[in-house]
Design a protein around this motif. Structure first.
Motif, PDB file in Angstrom:
ATOM      1  N   ARG A  92      -0.771  -3.916   2.916  1.00  0.00           N
ATOM      2  CA  ARG A  92       0.486  -4.660   2.909  1.00  0.00           C
ATOM      3  C   ARG A  92       1.074  -4.787   4.317  1.00  0.00           C
ATOM      4  O   ARG A  92       1.875  -5.672   4.578  1.00  0.00           O
ATOM      5  CB  ARG A  92       1.493  -3.985   1.987  1.00  0.00           C
ATOM      6  CG  ARG A  92       2.052  -2.669   2.502  1.00  0.00           C
ATOM      7  CD  ARG A  92       3.052  -2.019   1.608  1.00  0.00           C
ATOM      8  NE  ARG A  92       2.436  -1.406   0.446  1.00  0.00           N
ATOM      9  CZ  ARG A  92       3.074  -0.588  -0.371  1.00  0.00           C
ATOM     10  NH1 ARG A  92       4.335  -0.296  -0.161  1.00  0.00           N
ATOM     11  NH2 ARG A  92       2.446  -0.047  -1.399  1.00  0.00           N
ATOM     12  N   ALA A  93       0.716  -3.869   5.198  1.00  0.00           N
ATOM     13  CA  ALA A  93       1.259  -3.862   6.565  1.00  0.00           C
ATOM     14  C   ALA A  93       0.110  -3.942   7.564  1.00  0.00           C
ATOM     15  O   ALA A  93      -0.964  -3.372   7.354  1.00  0.00           O
ATOM     16  CB  ALA A  93       2.082  -2.601   6.805  1.00  0.00           C
ATOM     17  N   THR A 119      14.975 -13.064   2.498  1.00  0.00           N
ATOM     18  CA  THR A 119      13.641 -12.576   2.160  1.00  0.00           C
ATOM     19  C   THR A 119      13.320 -12.870   0.702  1.00  0.00           C
ATOM     20  O   THR A 119      12.174 -13.224   0.363  1.00  0.00           O
ATOM     21  CB  THR A 119      13.539 -11.067   2.440  1.00  0.00           C
ATOM     22  OG1 THR A 119      13.976 -10.794   3.776  1.00  0.00           O
ATOM     23  CG2 THR A 119      12.116 -10.579   2.263  1.00  0.00           C
ATOM     24  N   LYS A 156      11.283  -2.788   7.359  1.00  0.00           N
ATOM     25  CA  LYS A 156      10.219  -2.034   6.677  1.00  0.00           C
ATOM     26  C   LYS A 156      10.537  -1.852   5.193  1.00  0.00           C
ATOM     27  O   LYS A 156       9.642  -1.903   4.344  1.00  0.00           O
ATOM     28  CB  LYS A 156      10.049  -0.678   7.347  1.00  0.00           C
ATOM     29  CG  LYS A 156       9.585  -0.762   8.796  1.00  0.00           C
ATOM     30  CD  LYS A 156       9.645   0.605   9.466  1.00  0.00           C
ATOM     31  CE  LYS A 156       9.320   0.508  10.944  1.00  0.00           C
ATOM     32  NZ  LYS A 156       9.475   1.819  11.629  1.00  0.00           N
ATOM     33  N   LEU A 163       9.596  -4.878   3.108  1.00  0.00           N
ATOM     34  CA  LEU A 163       8.178  -4.924   2.754  1.00  0.00           C
ATOM     35  C   LEU A 163       7.914  -4.119   1.489  1.00  0.00           C
ATOM     36  O   LEU A 163       7.214  -4.579   0.576  1.00  0.00           O
ATOM     37  CB  LEU A 163       7.339  -4.377   3.911  1.00  0.00           C
ATOM     38  CG  LEU A 163       5.851  -4.185   3.615  1.00  0.00           C
ATOM     39  CD1 LEU A 163       5.174  -5.519   3.342  1.00  0.00           C
ATOM     40  CD2 LEU A 163       5.162  -3.446   4.758  1.00  0.00           C
ATOM     41  N   ASN A 164       8.468  -2.918   1.413  1.00  0.00           N
ATOM     42  CA  ASN A 164       8.238  -2.068   0.246  1.00  0.00           C
ATOM     43  C   ASN A 164       8.937  -2.612  -1.001  1.00  0.00           C
ATOM     44  O   ASN A 164       8.514  -2.338  -2.126  1.00  0.00           O
ATOM     45  CB  ASN A 164       8.715  -0.649   0.550  1.00  0.00           C
ATOM     46  CG  ASN A 164       7.898   0.001   1.647  1.00  0.00           C
ATOM     47  OD1 ASN A 164       6.687  -0.153   1.697  1.00  0.00           O
ATOM     48  ND2 ASN A 164       8.554   0.707   2.553  1.00  0.00           N
ATOM     49  N   HIS A 179       6.497  -6.250  -1.626  1.00  0.00           N
ATOM     50  CA  HIS A 179       5.054  -6.378  -1.402  1.00  0.00           C
ATOM     51  C   HIS A 179       4.320  -6.765  -2.681  1.00  0.00           C
ATOM     52  O   HIS A 179       3.310  -7.485  -2.640  1.00  0.00           O
ATOM     53  CB  HIS A 179       4.484  -5.073  -0.826  1.00  0.00           C
ATOM     54  CG  HIS A 179       4.298  -3.989  -1.839  1.00  0.00           C
ATOM     55  ND1 HIS A 179       3.121  -3.819  -2.543  1.00  0.00           N
ATOM     56  CD2 HIS A 179       5.136  -3.023  -2.280  1.00  0.00           C
ATOM     57  CE1 HIS A 179       3.245  -2.793  -3.362  1.00  0.00           C
ATOM     58  NE2 HIS A 179       4.448  -2.292  -3.233  1.00  0.00           N
ATOM     59  N   LEU A 232       4.516 -10.197  -0.367  1.00  0.00           N
ATOM     60  CA  LEU A 232       5.013 -10.101   1.006  1.00  0.00           C
ATOM     61  C   LEU A 232       4.102  -9.197   1.826  1.00  0.00           C
ATOM     62  O   LEU A 232       3.694  -8.128   1.369  1.00  0.00           O
ATOM     63  CB  LEU A 232       6.441  -9.558   1.025  1.00  0.00           C
ATOM     64  CG  LEU A 232       7.119  -9.522   2.415  1.00  0.00           C
ATOM     65  CD1 LEU A 232       7.293 -10.933   2.959  1.00  0.00           C
ATOM     66  CD2 LEU A 232       8.462  -8.806   2.343  1.00  0.00           C
ATOM     67  N   ARG A 233       3.799  -9.617   3.052  1.00  0.00           N
ATOM     68  CA  ARG A 233       3.038  -8.821   4.006  1.00  0.00           C
ATOM     69  C   ARG A 233       3.785  -8.801   5.338  1.00  0.00           C
ATOM     70  O   ARG A 233       4.504  -9.747   5.663  1.00  0.00           O
ATOM     71  CB  ARG A 233       1.630  -9.405   4.209  1.00  0.00           C
ATOM     72  CG  ARG A 233       0.793  -9.498   2.935  1.00  0.00           C
ATOM     73  CD  ARG A 233       0.430  -8.141   2.390  1.00  0.00           C
ATOM     74  NE  ARG A 233      -0.431  -8.218   1.224  1.00  0.00           N
ATOM     75  CZ  ARG A 233       0.003  -8.183  -0.031  1.00  0.00           C
ATOM     76  NH1 ARG A 233       1.313  -8.102  -0.271  1.00  0.00           N
ATOM     77  NH2 ARG A 233      -0.838  -8.248  -1.035  1.00  0.00           N
ATOM     78  N   LEU A 234       3.594  -7.725   6.093  1.00  0.00           N
ATOM     79  CA  LEU A 234       4.301  -7.548   7.361  1.00  0.00           C
ATOM     80  C   LEU A 234       3.282  -7.371   8.484  1.00  0.00           C
ATOM     81  O   LEU A 234       2.378  -6.532   8.378  1.00  0.00           O
ATOM     82  CB  LEU A 234       5.212  -6.315   7.293  1.00  0.00           C
ATOM     83  CG  LEU A 234       6.182  -6.099   8.455  1.00  0.00           C
ATOM     84  CD1 LEU A 234       7.283  -7.159   8.428  1.00  0.00           C
ATOM     85  CD2 LEU A 234       6.798  -4.702   8.385  1.00  0.00           C
TER      86      LEU A 234
END
Length: 472
Positions: free
Chosen positions: A211-212, A252, A279, A282-283, A286, A290-292
């Motif tokens: 995811r990151a 977002t 951050k 993202l959690n 995801h 969603l990706r970071l």
């Protein structure tokens, strides 16, 4: 086991050994791969191919067989022992199955992006043929490889299903279930539709597994690296600044829903939770795709390359530039301006840029710069100043995170203390929190969190003493 397995060449046995037809079948199957050729294009896959070539040679050389086998065993042992999931089949079969689910190829990418119904018949036919070929490679198990190496080169037999992965004993992830489905199947071409559905649900390749990410450069080339253990902070963990965080959260939410979204600048004092907010987003999202991608400001010139990597993917990507600011001699801000607006290439709808900074205007500007511009005979020095100031204007949303006053700082401390169940009386908590801010980094969200972490440590250390006193 250290190093390669012990072996003693046995030329007499080499002459007597004849590989069964499965070996030649696997060699031909590997050579026939087209769409799924990348499945074997990794160090273990290439080592496996070398073993197959050595074993099926007209006159196998025991030393070369032993060397190829040792290389394959070492690579697979490293993968299997440190795997984050239980093995499906033996070490070789698990590797092949994992590569099949991770490989980015025309079939997996089309299935991810458009689904089964949009895959052309020619691509489906070739993919089915390749799946049949990989099934034959999969059947050439570790047991067969060990037997051949033992017979040809005297390798001490080792059970390839006796590794102990670091992963949990049970893994019911979609990936693991798909691996088990393939391993148990007796007709891989018939599983092609299930495989397409898997890619449509979970994604493919690096973006399906992580995811990151971070954008890194090595040997003059940039690449995406998955972050295996991203910061687990969640929005519920962030106490305070809810009002400042709200427009970022709403933007977002629109972004992951597929609607138009703005680039975001979170600016303000250090330690106020700007980076933690990104951050935590993202959690939070995801599971919705969603990706970071963390990008250092030094690498902003790679923006076109990054965009090419993610354009057309079904995931939504936030390019995250942390602690962004530029001195007057730095010119990377021009690349950032092109990334935000002004480039000939349009920003894809699945990409947004979020940046954090301690500065509202991002680029340092001093009065002496204007004086110098005049002395340097610049006709329109105000144009240079406006070029720097216009950078921040290209972010559609500005979210200020300013240092808290005393009351807000104490509210954050009290909120964190309640969340972690600290039993300290309110008056003592407030008194100690103020002392901590004076002795350490001043009032901020970070200082409040550090103070609460210290109290948690005290509580844990005090618990055994309390128990001993009560027992006495």
């Amino acid at each position: 086991m250290k190093g390669r397995p012990r072996h003693t060449p046995r030329p007499r046995r080499a002459a007597a050994f004849r590989p069964p037809s499965a070996w030649e079948d696997a060699r031909r199957a590997a050579a026939s791969l087209s769409v799924l050729r990348g499945v074997l294009d990794a160090p273990p896959g290439r080592a496996w191919l070398e073993v197959v070539e050595r074993v099926t040679a007209p006159a196998p050389d025991p030393d070369r067989v032993a060397e190829a086998y040792g290389r394959l065993f070492t690579l697979l042992a490293g993968e299997a022992e440190f795997a984050a999931e239980p093995l499906v089949g033996d070490a070789w079969q698990h590797h092949l199955l994992g590569r099949l689910l991770d490989d980015e190829n025309p079939f997996s990418l089309k299935a991810e992006r458009a689904g089964w119904a949009e895959i052309g018949p020619a691509l489906l036919a070739q993919t089915r043929a390749d799946l049949g070929a990989l099934e034959r490679c999969h059947r050439l198990s570790g047991t067969a490889i060990v037997h051949a190496a033992s017979s040809l080169a005297g390798i001490t037999p080792t059970a390839w299903d006796a590794f102990r992965p670091l992963g949990a004993p049970r893994d019911r992830s979609a990936r693991h279930r798909m691996m088990q489905r393939l391993h148990a199947a007796r007709d891989w071409p018939a599983v092609v539709r299930d495989l397409a559905s898997y890619f449509a649900r979970t994604g493919v390749g690096l973006f399906g597994r992580h995811r990151a990410f971070r954008w890194a450069r090595a040997d003059g080339r940039g690449r995406l690296e998955g972050v295996p253990a991203p910061d687990p902070v969640r929005l519920d963990d962030l106490v305070g600044y809810e009002l400042e965080r709200q427009p970022v959260l709403e933007n977002t939410r629109q972004f992951v829903a597929g609607a138009a979204a703005n680039n975001v600048l979170l600016y303000g004092d250090r330690g106020t939770g700007k980076s933690s907010t990104v951050k935590a987003l993202l959690n939070e999202f995801h599971a919705e795709g969603l990706r970071l991608i963390e990008v250092a400001k030094e690498h902003l010139g790679d923006y076109p390359e990054i965009i090419a990597r993610v354009r057309g993917r079904r995931e939504r990507f936030i390019l995250f530039v942390d602690d962004l600011s530029f001195e007057e001699h730095e010119t990377q801000y021009k690349a950032l301006k092109a990334a935000l607006e002004g480039s000939l290439e349009a920003r894809p709808g699945n990409v947004a840029l979020y940046a954090t900074s301690n500065r509202r205007h991002l680029v340092t500007e001093r009065f002496v710069d204007r004086q110098k511009a005049s002395l340097d005979d610049e006709v329109h020095p105000e144009d240079s100043a406006q070029e720097k100031l216009s950078l921040a204007d290209r972010f559609g949303i500005h979210a200020p995170f300013l240092i808290p006053d005393q009351d807000r700082y104490l509210e954050i401390v009290e909120g964190l203390a309640v969340r972690y169940g600290l039993p300290l009386p309110a008056r003592e908590l407030r008194h100690r929190a103020l002392l901590w801010s004076q002795w350490h980094n001043g009032r901020s969200c970070r200082t409040a969190r550090q103070f609460v972490d210290a109290l948690l440590g005290e509580t844990i250390l005090a618990a055994p003493r309390t128990r001993r006193q009560s027992d006495g």
